[in-house]
Design a protein around this motif. Structure first.
Motif, short mmCIF file in Angstrom:
data_model
loop_
_atom_site.label_atom_id
_atom_site.label_comp_id
_atom_site.label_asym_id
_atom_site.label_seq_id
_atom_site.Cartn_x
_atom_site.Cartn_y
_atom_site.Cartn_z
N LEU A 55 0.84 -1.19 0.04
CA LEU A 55 -0.07 0.14 -0.01
C LEU A 55 0.78 1.06 -0.09
O LEU A 55 2.40 0.98 0.24
CB LEU A 55 -1.10 0.15 1.12
N LEU A 56 0.21 2.33 -0.27
CA LEU A 56 1.07 3.54 -0.33
C LEU A 56 0.56 4.38 0.99
O LEU A 56 -0.53 4.64 1.23
CB LEU A 56 0.75 4.44 -1.41
N PHE A 57 1.66 5.07 1.87
CA PHE A 57 1.19 5.61 2.84
C PHE A 57 2.33 6.89 3.07
O PHE A 57 3.36 6.33 3.45
CB PHE A 57 1.13 4.84 4.11
N GLY A 58 2.16 8.16 3.22
CA GLY A 58 3.24 9.05 3.39
C GLY A 58 2.77 10.23 3.71
O GLY A 58 1.74 10.56 4.39
N VAL A 59 3.63 11.32 3.75
CA VAL A 59 3.53 12.46 4.63
C VAL A 59 2.59 13.41 4.10
O VAL A 59 1.88 13.35 2.78
CB VAL A 59 4.83 13.36 4.27
N ASP A 60 2.25 14.73 4.43
CA ASP A 60 1.42 15.77 4.21
C ASP A 60 2.16 16.95 3.78
O ASP A 60 3.40 17.01 4.02
CB ASP A 60 0.53 16.08 5.44
N GLY A 61 1.77 17.70 2.89
CA GLY A 61 2.45 18.99 2.33
C GLY A 61 1.81 19.28 0.92
O GLY A 61 0.74 18.85 0.57
N ALA A 62 2.97 19.70 0.00
CA ALA A 62 2.15 20.11 -1.32
C ALA A 62 3.44 20.29 -2.14
O ALA A 62 4.44 20.73 -1.56
CB ALA A 62 1.41 21.38 -0.97
N GLY A 63 3.46 20.64 -3.35
CA GLY A 63 4.18 21.14 -4.22
C GLY A 63 5.22 20.29 -5.16
O GLY A 63 6.10 20.73 -5.23
N ALA A 64 4.48 18.97 -5.37
CA ALA A 64 5.45 17.87 -6.10
C ALA A 64 5.64 18.60 -7.36
O ALA A 64 4.68 19.12 -8.21
CB ALA A 64 4.55 16.75 -5.97
N HIS A 65 6.82 18.89 -7.86
CA HIS A 65 7.13 19.19 -9.30
C HIS A 65 6.96 20.73 -9.35
O HIS A 65 7.11 21.06 -10.53
CB HIS A 65 6.33 18.29 -10.17
N ALA A 66 6.44 21.59 -8.35
CA ALA A 66 6.43 22.77 -8.43
C ALA A 66 7.26 23.85 -8.04
O ALA A 66 8.56 23.20 -7.83
CB ALA A 66 5.01 23.10 -7.52
N ALA A 67 7.17 24.93 -8.13
CA ALA A 67 8.05 26.00 -7.81
C ALA A 67 8.16 26.10 -6.52
O ALA A 67 9.48 26.62 -5.98
CB ALA A 67 7.55 27.45 -8.50
#
Length: 371
Positions: free
Chosen positions: A334-346
């Motif tokens: 399964l997939l389980f990971g962090v919170d946040g934002a900005g994958a591939h973004a500036a």
């Protein structure tokens, strides 16, 4: 000794690991694998370096159990996308308002730091089963790292620590890439009776593509999608173009296969060949990655959910991950990971409280599953 995952993440962010298949001249994974190798050795792991592609290593660290227990693989990619478009210094981790910023903080060095520290903490006391930590190359392009790992290692279960906002991800889409080459006939622009405009003929296909809708629907992911990614054709303004090439991406959901998708596109092209004068085209499949769906009753799924302490949010992701390769290899995951934002973004960041929480949950899951 294990370190704070926040400190480890800062060190990982500061190491340039841009995938050179995405960015020519990118630093690749050698430097970060060297760092992780020393980290795991200091924490008494057996370390294996896999480098079938020179300059593109992956690392597998193993803490063997005492015997009689189940083995668990933690999998995370150590390559990142490019840094040129990042707003600021992509390799300088900065903390503000409970967030750590930097390229790869969210996708996915946060998950890598958490799984490394969790594996070390969980094995401070011997477990019965083996704990396997795979820090893999090339997930951002072709997933050659996990493919190579699976030729040498297996496990009774796996967790991929891609970012999931601390929500339990049990499915994701796949994709298939195609090239469609529409054939025309070159001729001088003044002699329309001799030429066939491949670009104009390709327009018929693009209209049909826009009107197409897949029939298979998944309860979490909905329907698959298709789009034209690239188009090229023609030689000069005064010549009828002899060919036009269109590159397509078809995102698939569980239940759809590359062969089924190819049959759908073939049917569209066959219809155009039969109904549009002088329409001729060739379809070529270039790369396919299957969608993924976990078994909700798998022991690793139940073990992780039991350790959350609250009813889980079950989700699916529209993007592809290495979960599909592990699943194909017969490893429940399964997939389980962090919170946040900005994958591939500036701007990219990880929520640090979620990093701590992920480390805690993974530590407990490893102990319960392998112990």
């Amino acid at each position: 000794m294990p370190v704070n995952p926040r400190d480890l993440l800062a060190e990982l962010i500061a190491i340039d690991s841009v995938n050179p298949d995405l960015v020519p001249g990118g630093n690749g994974e050698t430097e970060i694998v060297d760092f992780c190798t020393e980290w795991f050795k200091r924490n008494d792991f057996e370390v294996h370096r896999l480098e079938q592609r020179p300059g593109r290593p992956s690392l597998v660290a193993v803490k063997k159990g005492t015997g009689g227990g189940k083995s668990l693989m933690l999998n995370g990619h150590i390559d990142t996308v490019g840094t040129a478009s990042y707003d600021g210094d992509a390799l300088k981790p900065e903390v503000e308002d409970g967030r750590m910023f930097g390229r790869g903080a969210f996708d996915m060095k946060g998950g890598v730091a958490a799984m490394m520290v969790a594996a070390a903490k969980a094995t401070e006391r011997p477990l019965r089963g083996d704990v396997i930590v795979a820090c893999v190359a090339d997930e951002e392009h072709g997933s050659k790292g996990t493919e190579e790992v699976l030729t040498r290692f297996t496990a009774d279960a796996a967790i991929v620590t891609e970012p999931s906002h601390l929500e339990v991800t049990l499915a994701h889409k796949g994709f298939v890439w195609f090239d469609v080459t529409v054939e025309g006939k070159a001729a001088h622009g003044s002699r329309p009776e001799l030429g066939v405009d491949a670009i104009a003929k390709a327009g018929h296909f693009l209209v049909a593509l826009e009107q197409f809708s897949p029939t298979t629907e998944h309860h979490l992911l909905g329907k698959g999608t298709i789009h034209a990614s690239l188009i090229s054709g023609g030689e000069e303004a005064s010549t009828y173009p002899s060919s036009c090439k269109i590159t397509l991406e078809r995102r698939t959901v569980p239940g759809e296969t590359p062969a089924q998708v190819e049959a759908e596109l073939t049917a569209i092209l066959d219809h155009l060949t039969a109904t549009v004068p002088d329409f001729r085209a060739e379809l070529t499949r270039t790369l396919a990655r299957d969608p993924f769906e976990a078994d909700h009753d798998a022991e690793i799924v139940k073990t992780l959910i039991a350790g959350l302490g609250t009813p889980p949010v079950i989700r699916a992701e529209p993007f592809w991950t290495d979960c599909a390769l592990l699943d194909q290899a017969g490893i429940p995951c399964l997939l389980f990971g962090v919170d946040g934002a900005g994958a591939h973004a500036a701007t990219e960041y990880v929520d640090l409280a979620s990093l701590d929480r992920l480390t805690e949950i993974l530590t407990g899951t490893i102990t319960d599953f392998c112990g």
